[in-house]
Design a protein around this motif. Structure first.
Motif, PDB file in Angstrom:
ATOM      1  N   THR A  76       0.819  -1.211   0.000  1.00 32.49           N
ATOM      2  CA  THR A  76       0.000   0.000   0.000  1.00 32.49           C
ATOM      3  C   THR A  76       0.852   1.261   0.000  1.00 32.49           C
TER       4      THR A  76
ATOM      5  N   PHE B  49      -5.346  -3.697   0.977  1.00 34.69           N
ATOM      6  CA  PHE B  49      -4.422  -3.041   1.902  1.00 34.69           C
ATOM      7  C   PHE B  49      -3.306  -4.037   2.190  1.00 34.69           C
TER       8      PHE B  49
ATOM      9  N   TYR C 299       0.318  -3.990   4.309  1.00 35.67           N
ATOM     10  CA  TYR C 299       1.249  -3.253   5.145  1.00 35.67           C
ATOM     11  C   TYR C 299       2.239  -4.211   5.797  1.00 35.67           C
TER      12      TYR C 299
ATOM     13  N   MET D 257      -1.291   3.694   8.454  1.00 45.43           N
ATOM     14  CA  MET D 257      -2.378   2.749   8.236  1.00 45.43           C
ATOM     15  C   MET D 257      -3.738   3.391   8.476  1.00 45.43           C
TER      16      MET D 257
ATOM     17  N   HIS E 296      -4.583   6.047   5.715  1.00 42.96           N
ATOM     18  CA  HIS E 296      -4.972   5.446   4.440  1.00 42.96           C
ATOM     19  C   HIS E 296      -6.367   4.829   4.526  1.00 42.96           C
ATOM     20  N   LEU E 297      -6.678   4.258   5.678  1.00 46.84           N
ATOM     21  CA  LEU E 297      -8.001   3.660   5.852  1.00 46.84           C
ATOM     22  C   LEU E 297      -9.094   4.725   5.844  1.00 46.84           C
TER      23      LEU E 297
ATOM     24  N   ARG F 221      -9.714   6.240   2.341  1.00 49.76           N
ATOM     25  CA  ARG F 221     -10.135   5.321   1.284  1.00 49.76           C
ATOM     26  C   ARG F 221     -11.580   5.571   0.877  1.00 49.76           C
TER      27      ARG F 221
ATOM     28  N   LEU G  15     -13.333  -3.752  -0.432  1.00 51.01           N
ATOM     29  CA  LEU G  15     -12.005  -4.182   0.003  1.00 51.01           C
ATOM     30  C   LEU G  15     -11.983  -5.710  -0.040  1.00 51.01           C
TER      31      LEU G  15
ATOM     32  N   LEU H 203      -6.668  -7.950   2.601  1.00 49.21           N
ATOM     33  CA  LEU H 203      -6.049  -7.235   3.710  1.00 49.21           C
ATOM     34  C   LEU H 203      -4.895  -8.062   4.242  1.00 49.21           C
TER      35      LEU H 203
ATOM     36  N   ALA I 218     -11.073  -1.885   9.616  1.00 48.25           N
ATOM     37  CA  ALA I 218     -10.934  -2.284   8.214  1.00 48.25           C
ATOM     38  C   ALA I 218     -11.946  -3.365   7.847  1.00 48.25           C
TER      39      ALA I 218
END
Length: 341
Positions: free
Chosen positions: A22, A45, A47, A70, A73-74, A77, A83, A86, A106
């Motif tokens: 990501t 996602f 990470y 994190m 970005h969440l 989004r 999604l 993950l 998430a």
């Protein structure tokens, strides 16, 4: 030269970007106005964070920055975009409980998650919301704690990898993993702090298994094509591995275990590749034998094409003796290739 990539529709670009971490995906926002917001629609996602120096203060700062990225970005989004994947790997000495909050957030933002991969250091407890995500097709958990979970129902799950998992207050949960995943095709179960699973009749699609034999009964995986395990005991073989084409036996430590391999071959009529990992401190000699000579088996496994040994031994001359002795054994198949790695 024309910019062919920029000519792709957004859906194709997002699909391509979904295979990148990501952090790299977000970095594409500086390419042009079109790319500025594109990363927000990527359906994954991914990470990863490791200790930078091993120093507590440095790790604390690095982990805090990682978590801030994190969450940012969440929150940024596009909530209208699904999604599907993950992945989080956080091998940090700093135990930050907000990771659990981020994972829960998430998952609650996605009703169509298909791929979940969590590897979190420091006895991290998996959020219970994971076990209500029935859309999962791939579930990989490593170095985690499953605590006070009462059920596991994954009707679409095809890949289940569990490695170094502690089942706290739910010792029978692994049995539910197997019985609640009827479409499972790929199973890994290693280093589990769990009660052994019982025989399960609902794994008709299982093709590959990488298991600790004391946790998963071999009869549960008798229909696989590929099997990796730490041992097979011939007295347990009241059935045949009719579909098995590749067998890998790990951490064999005694001559008795090595001799038992020959009996196992009689139950693998279609076997093509056999890999044996020998790891021991003592000589490969039976207690009542003077020489390490493997008996010739009855004709079986006629399709065997590749027979490999990985031998861990500090004494090079003894390793050479083992190779010589093993090479002198009668080959089961005329086309079989013997290799030592």
């Amino acid at each position: 030269m024309a910019d062919i990539v920029s000519g792709f529709p957004d859906s194709i670009l997002c699909y391509i970007l979904s295979f990148l971490p990501t952090k790299q995906v977000v970095a594409t926002s500086v390419l042009s106005k079109r790319w500025n917001l594109l990363w927000r629609s990527v359906p994954s996602f991914d990470y990863e964070h490791h200790d930078p120096t091993g120093d507590y203060e440095d790790d604390l700062d690095a982990c805090s920055d990682f978590l801030y990225s994190m969450f940012s970005h969440l929150l940024l989004r596009d909530m209208d975009k699904p999604l599907h994947r993950l992945r989080l790997t956080c091998c940090s000495g700093y135990n930050h409980y907000s990771i659990e909050i981020w994972i829960e957030a998430a998952l609650r933002r996605s009703s169509r998650l298909e791929h979940l991969d969590l590897n979190v250091y420091k006895d991290f407890v998996v959020p219970s919301v994971v076990f209500s995500c029935i859309t999962l097709v791939v579930l990989k958990l490593a170095n985690l704690v499953l605590k006070d979970v009462s059920f596991a129902d994954f009707p679409f799950l095809k890949i289940l990898h569990l490695n170094s998992i502690s089942f706290s207050g739910c010792q029978d949960l692994f049995k539910q993993f197997l019985s609640g995943s009827p479409n499972l095709e790929d199973l890994e179960a290693k280093n589990l702090d769990s009660n052994p699973a019982e025989k399960v009749n609902r794994l008709p699609k299982l093709v590959r298994a990488n298991i600790d034999a004391h946790i998963v009964p071999l009869e549960n995986v008798k229909n696989v094509q590929v099997l990796v395990t730490n041992g097979i005991h011939p007295p347990d073989l009241v059935f045949y591995f009719w579909n098995l084409v590749r067998l890998e036996l790990n951490r064999l430590k005694s001559s008795k275990q090595c001799f038992q391999v020959l009996e196992v071959l009689k139950h693998c009529p279609k076997l093509q590749t056999l890999f044996i990992n020998i790891c021991q401190k003592q000589n490969l000699v039976a207690e009542d034998d003077e020489e390490a000579i493997l008996p010739c088996p009855d004709p079986n496994a006629n399709y065997l094409q590749f027979f490999a040994f990985r031998i861990y031994r500090n004494n090079p001359s003894r390793r050479d003796d083992m190779i010589r002795d093993l090479s002198s054994c009668k080959k089961i198949s005329d086309t079989c290739k013997l290799e030592f790695v």
